[in-house]
Scaffold this active site. Structure first.
Site, PDB file in Angstrom:
ATOM      1  N   ASP A  10       0.868  -1.171   0.000  1.00  0.00           N
ATOM      2  CA  ASP A  10       0.000   0.000   0.000  1.00  0.00           C
ATOM      3  C   ASP A  10       0.918   1.239   0.000  1.00  0.00           C
ATOM      4  O   ASP A  10       2.129   1.122   0.223  1.00  0.00           O
ATOM      5  CB  ASP A  10      -0.872  -0.045   1.263  1.00  0.00           C
ATOM      6  CG  ASP A  10      -1.588   1.260   1.517  1.00  0.00           C
ATOM      7  OD1 ASP A  10      -2.245   1.762   0.590  1.00  0.00           O
ATOM      8  OD2 ASP A  10      -1.497   1.777   2.655  1.00  0.00           O
ATOM      9  N   ASP A  12      -0.228   5.172   0.966  1.00  0.00           N
ATOM     10  CA  ASP A  12      -0.479   6.184   2.008  1.00  0.00           C
ATOM     11  C   ASP A  12      -0.577   5.532   3.383  1.00  0.00           C
ATOM     12  O   ASP A  12      -1.382   4.627   3.598  1.00  0.00           O
ATOM     13  CB  ASP A  12      -1.759   6.964   1.688  1.00  0.00           C
ATOM     14  CG  ASP A  12      -1.601   7.754   0.404  1.00  0.00           C
ATOM     15  OD1 ASP A  12      -0.684   8.590   0.354  1.00  0.00           O
ATOM     16  OD2 ASP A  12      -2.368   7.514  -0.549  1.00  0.00           O
TER      17      ASP A  12
HETATM   18  C1  XBP Z   1      -5.359   6.209   1.001  1.00  0.00           C
HETATM   19  C2  XBP Z   1      -6.432   7.089   0.553  1.00  0.00           C
HETATM   20  C3  XBP Z   1      -6.191   8.071  -0.523  1.00  0.00           C
HETATM   21  C4  XBP Z   1      -5.560   9.399  -0.137  1.00  0.00           C
HETATM   22  C5  XBP Z   1      -5.943  10.451  -1.145  1.00  0.00           C
HETATM   23  O1  XBP Z   1      -5.063   5.247   0.028  1.00  0.00           O
HETATM   24  O2  XBP Z   1      -7.546   6.932   0.967  1.00  0.00           O
HETATM   25  O3  XBP Z   1      -7.457   8.359  -0.975  1.00  0.00           O
HETATM   26  O4  XBP Z   1      -6.010   9.835   1.130  1.00  0.00           O
HETATM   27  O5  XBP Z   1      -5.635  10.062  -2.395  1.00  0.00           O
HETATM   28  P1  XBP Z   1      -4.008   4.053   0.211  1.00  0.00           P
HETATM   29  P2  XBP Z   1      -6.255  10.783  -3.708  1.00  0.00           P
HETATM   30  O6  XBP Z   1      -3.637   3.952   1.658  1.00  0.00           O
HETATM   31  O7  XBP Z   1      -4.742   2.848  -0.267  1.00  0.00           O
HETATM   32  O8  XBP Z   1      -2.839   4.374  -0.665  1.00  0.00           O
HETATM   33  O9  XBP Z   1      -6.708  12.158  -3.332  1.00  0.00           O
HETATM   34  O10 XBP Z   1      -5.145  10.793  -4.711  1.00  0.00           O
HETATM   35  O11 XBP Z   1      -7.439   9.936  -4.151  1.00  0.00           O
HETATM   36 MG    MG Z   2      -2.968   3.157   3.474  1.00  0.00          MG
END
Ligand code: XBP
Ligand code: MG
Length: 254
Positions: A10, A12
């Site tokens: 993953d 973020d």
């Molecule tokens: C985490 C999220 C993302 C970011 C924002 O995703 O929910 O939506 O907060 O991204 P992950 P965008 O942990 O699965 O990577 O604004 O680019 O949609």
């Molecule tokens: Mg995440």
């Protein structure tokens, strides 16, 4: 007993703590630019993370928290426009290089390469955001280390739906039992587990209170040789940090 062939990361919260000081700030700066009296505090943002995807999060906030903000006929187009600006602002913030990769991330990725494991990414955020994070917080060539990057709007249903992990498996041409997912959130765990992929959780600032019942192992960080993790749930076989050796031991028990 399964033989491990790939790690699927993953982004973020897992590769880096991007949410509070990068995504959230980019959303707020964009709202200000558009003269919207919207501001996502650190606490409110934690609530809003229940909805994955930036566009989906903006829409959810508008419809559930700010019905007092008049909606134009082209509301969905406006949300897309806000999100494009937010992505540009996020990339500016990331390009300042102040968001570091979390402990152990680069080490584990390098170790996986040395063991000949394939690397993949499975994320809700966009390819553009993944590219700039790897480049500015990792290294110039880090993007090339990943065989597969499954990102953003290539699937209609974002996490917690399994779709983005199913795309990663298809592109890796591997069955789920040959892979392990590294995630930080319940939404991510549900997505990976929904695709039958065993998952290690490295809890992040916003997710440490979440339920990770289905995870193979829950730790506070991937850890380094001189910076051991704390095991929050599961068996780490006496290891001090998440290594390929530890992941192989987990896989041997599936
Ligand atoms: C985490 C999220 C993302 C970011 C924002 O995703 O929910 O939506 O907060 O991204 P992950 P965008 O942990 O699965 O990577 O604004 O680019 O949609
Ligand atoms: Mg995440």
């Amino acid at each position: 007993m399964a033989t491990l062939k790939a790690l699927i990361f993953d982004v973020d919260g897992t590769l880096a703590e991007t949410e509070r000081d990068a995504h959230r700030v980019a959303f707020n700066d964009t709202f200000a630019k558009y003269h919207l009296d919207w501001h996502w505090s650190e606490t409110l943002y934690g609530e809003l993370l229940a909805v994955t995807g930036g566009k989906e999060r903006i829409q959810h906030y508008w419809e559930n928290y700010r019905q007092d903000t008049p909606a134009p006929n082209n509301k969905i187009e406006l949300i897309s426009q806000l999100h494009r600006d937010k992505t540009a602002r996020y990339n500016e913030i990331i390009s300042q290089g102040e968001i570091a990769l979390r402990p152990g991330v680069k080490r584990l990725i390098q170790e996986a390469r040395e063991h000949g494991l394939s690397l993949a990414i499975s994320t809700t955020t966009s390819m553009q955001n993944v590219t700039s994070l790897l480049q500015h917080s990792g290294s110039a060539d880090m993007l090339e280390w990943f065989k597969v990057i499954a990102a953003g709007d290539i699937v209609a249903a974002k996490k917690p739906a399994p779709d983005i992990y199913l795309v990663a498996l298809e592109q890796l041409q591997l069955p789920p039992e040959a892979c392990i997912a590294i995630e930080d959130s319940r939404n991510g765990l549900q997505s990976a587990w929904g695709a039958n992929i065993h998952t290690v959780i490295t809890v992040s600032d916003y997710t440490r209170h979440e339920n990770f019942n289905e995870a193979s192992l829950v730790v506070d960080q991937l850890g380094e040789v001189d910076q051991p993790f704390t095991v929050l749930a599961g068996d780490a076989f006496g290891e001090q940090y998440v290594s390929v050796n530890l992941l192989q031991k987990l896989a041997a028990n599936w």
